[in-house]
Every structure is written in structure tokens, then in C-alpha cells.
Motif scaffolding. Structure first.
Motif, PDB file in Angstrom:
ATOM      1  N   GLU A   1      78.127 -85.071 -12.592  1.00 18.43           N
ATOM      2  CA  GLU A   1      77.813 -86.236 -11.682  1.00 18.43           C
ATOM      3  C   GLU A   1      78.929 -86.311 -10.609  1.00 18.43           C
ATOM      4  O   GLU A   1      80.107 -86.036 -10.969  1.00 18.43           O
ATOM      5  CB  GLU A   1      77.737 -87.508 -12.496  1.00 18.43           C
ATOM      6  N   ILE A   2      78.332 -86.849  -9.450  1.00 19.52           N
ATOM      7  CA  ILE A   2      79.469 -86.925  -8.352  1.00 19.52           C
ATOM      8  C   ILE A   2      79.064 -88.595  -8.243  1.00 19.52           C
ATOM      9  O   ILE A   2      78.126 -88.965  -7.311  1.00 19.52           O
ATOM     10  CB  ILE A   2      78.935 -86.056  -6.993  1.00 19.52           C
ATOM     11  N   ARG A   3      80.133 -89.440  -8.173  1.00 20.74           N
ATOM     12  CA  ARG A   3      79.949 -90.805  -7.901  1.00 20.74           C
ATOM     13  C   ARG A   3      80.578 -90.952  -6.429  1.00 20.74           C
ATOM     14  O   ARG A   3      81.803 -90.702  -6.293  1.00 20.74           O
ATOM     15  CB  ARG A   3      80.545 -91.409  -8.785  1.00 20.74           C
ATOM     16  N   LEU A   4      80.032 -91.251  -5.369  1.00 21.08           N
ATOM     17  CA  LEU A   4      80.486 -91.427  -4.068  1.00 21.08           C
ATOM     18  C   LEU A   4      81.729 -92.157  -3.814  1.00 21.08           C
ATOM     19  O   LEU A   4      82.833 -91.847  -3.391  1.00 21.08           O
ATOM     20  CB  LEU A   4      79.399 -91.905  -3.168  1.00 21.08           C
ATOM     21  N   HIS A   5      81.535 -93.385  -4.514  1.00 21.34           N
ATOM     22  CA  HIS A   5      82.601 -94.251  -4.330  1.00 21.34           C
ATOM     23  C   HIS A   5      83.781 -94.060  -5.235  1.00 21.34           C
ATOM     24  O   HIS A   5      85.238 -94.109  -4.789  1.00 21.34           O
ATOM     25  CB  HIS A   5      82.217 -95.826  -5.041  1.00 21.34           C
ATOM     26  N   GLN A   6      83.561 -93.424  -6.417  1.00 25.14           N
ATOM     27  CA  GLN A   6      84.849 -92.915  -7.036  1.00 25.14           C
ATOM     28  C   GLN A   6      85.534 -91.509  -6.364  1.00 25.14           C
ATOM     29  O   GLN A   6      86.794 -91.639  -6.187  1.00 25.14           O
ATOM     30  CB  GLN A   6      84.330 -92.251  -8.700  1.00 25.14           C
ATOM     31  N   LEU A   7      84.504 -90.899  -5.703  1.00 23.78           N
ATOM     32  CA  LEU A   7      85.387 -89.678  -4.997  1.00 23.78           C
ATOM     33  C   LEU A   7      86.107 -90.110  -3.813  1.00 23.78           C
ATOM     34  O   LEU A   7      87.075 -89.819  -3.242  1.00 23.78           O
ATOM     35  CB  LEU A   7      84.253 -88.556  -4.488  1.00 23.78           C
ATOM     36  N   LEU A   8      85.501 -91.344  -3.148  1.00 25.52           N
ATOM     37  CA  LEU A   8      86.073 -91.761  -1.530  1.00 25.52           C
ATOM     38  C   LEU A   8      87.382 -92.197  -2.265  1.00 25.52           C
ATOM     39  O   LEU A   8      88.418 -92.176  -1.422  1.00 25.52           O
ATOM     40  CB  LEU A   8      85.042 -92.767  -1.237  1.00 25.52           C
TER      41      LEU A   8
END
Length: 210
Positions: free
Chosen positions: A106-113
Motif C-alpha cells: 500500500e502507498i498512502r499519499l498523505h503518509q508519504l507526503l
């Protein structure tokens, strides 16, 4: 389902449980896979299964009838190799992972940002990514840049977004194909990505990808 699966394979699709769950389930039954393989053989193709996560059709013969198609497929993968690898490196660093992204991660945009916003070197790395052809954009904000990169990865078949209203992406089996390709090239020769990207001597290399 037979017709849909054959058409997808002949169109160069990578069938995995994330991107094509019904087709993957169909091919997971040996009887169905054998039927598909029997159909593909007269077309000089065969059904391959990578890591139990991915089905795709590979050429078994290279001749004048398919050389152009192989060249096009090689060129597409070659143009994506460096950008996607650099993106995976950025994600590993941002999320503190020891292993690169694999299918079903999984890639979570907000976590990565959030991780990128708090680390200047990652912000610079994201900015460099958006200068590469696959991800090229003039969008100035980190949020816009990251969303654009993930969108381009989705369009290229490396990610899917199960819920279009959410910002969670799932890695597809095509990521595993890329890992296998890198391992193959590293075993075959010392790979210089910039040299290959600029070079014109593609003839023998094209056939290694399919």
C-alpha cells in the motif's frame, strides 16, 4: 472470461490480483491456464507466471513479424526503468523501509507526503523526479507533484487505486516484473541506465525483455 483474458495478454497487460482480480483468479486454475497457453502457442507466445503474483504473455520467437512490437515494448519499459526505480528509492527512504515496494504493498499519499515535507532531501528528490520524462510536470507544490507522480504510475500500470475517492494506492504485479527485469539485467551485464537510455544499439537487448 477466456476471450477477455486472451485479449488482455495479447495487448501486453500484466494480470495480477490487484489490477485484474477476476482474470487472475481464472488463470490461477491450471486447466484455464493450459487452455490459454494452447491458444497462445501458434502465435509464438507463452503464458508465464512470475512469483505467483503475475501472469503475462512472452514471445517465444523473434522474427520480422514481431520485431517492431518487441522494439516498442522494450522502448517503453526502458523509458520507465530509471524513473520508477528512483521513485521506489524515494518511497523506501521516506517510509523507512528496508525492502523496495512489491506487489500488493500500500502507498498512502498523505503518509508519504508528510514524510517528504519534513525532509528537504526528499523534497529535492521529488522535484528531480518531476523533471524525468515519465513524471515531467511544472506543478510547484509538493502535494501536486506527488499526486501527479502517483497518477502517472497508475496510468503506467504500476499502481491501482481501488477507491477513486481515496488516496490509497496498491502496487500491482508489474512492480515485481520490473524487479525481475532489473535482476536479469544485472546478471546479464553491468547496466548503465543513462547509457542505455541514450544508446541506439537496441537489437539484442530488445529480445531480453520478452
Amino acid at each position: 472470461m477466456f476471450k477477455q483474458v486472451v485479449e488482455a495478454l495479447l495487448n501486453g497487460q500484466f494480470i495480477c490480483p490487484t489490477a485484474f482480480p477476476d482474470a487472475f483468479e481464472y488463470l490461477s486454475h491450471a486447466t484455464n491456464a493450459d487452455k490459454i497457453n494452447t491458444f497462445l502457442k501458434p502465435l509464438d507466445r507463452e503464458l508465464l507466471n512470475l512469483d505467483g503474483e503475475l501472469f503475462y504473455a512472452a514471445y517465444t520467437v523473434v522474427d520480422d513479424s514481431n520485431r517492431a512490437a518487441i522494439r516498442d515494448a522494450f522502448s517503453e519499459v526502458r523509458s520507465q526503468l530509471r524513473p520508477v526505480v528512483e521513485w521506489m528509492d524515494m518511497v523506501m527512504t521516506a517510509l523507512g523501509q528496508d525492502m523496495p515496494i512489491r506487489a500488493r504493498d500500500e502507498i498512502r499519499l498523505h503518509q508519504l507526503l508528510q514524510a517528504i515535507e519534513h525532509e528537504p532531501s526528499l523534497s529535492e528528490q521529488l522535484n528531480r523526479l518531476t523533471q524525468l520524462t515519465l513524471f515531467k510536470t511544472n506543478r510547484p507544490g509538493l502535494n501536486e507533484q506527488l499526486a501527479w507522480v502517483l497518477q502517472k504510475l497508475e496510468q503506467a500500470g504500476y499502481l491501482v487505486r481501488p477507491n477513486p475517492q481515496a488516496s490509497v494506492y496498491i502496487a500491482t504485479g508489474k512492480i515485481n516484473y520490473l524487479h525481475g527485469l532489473i535482476a536479469f539485467l544485472n546478471d546479464a551485464e553491468s547496466l548503465d541506465l543513462d547509457q542505455h537510455a541514450a544508446g541506439n544499439n537496441d537489437g539484442e537487448q530488445q529480445e531480453l525483455f520478452l
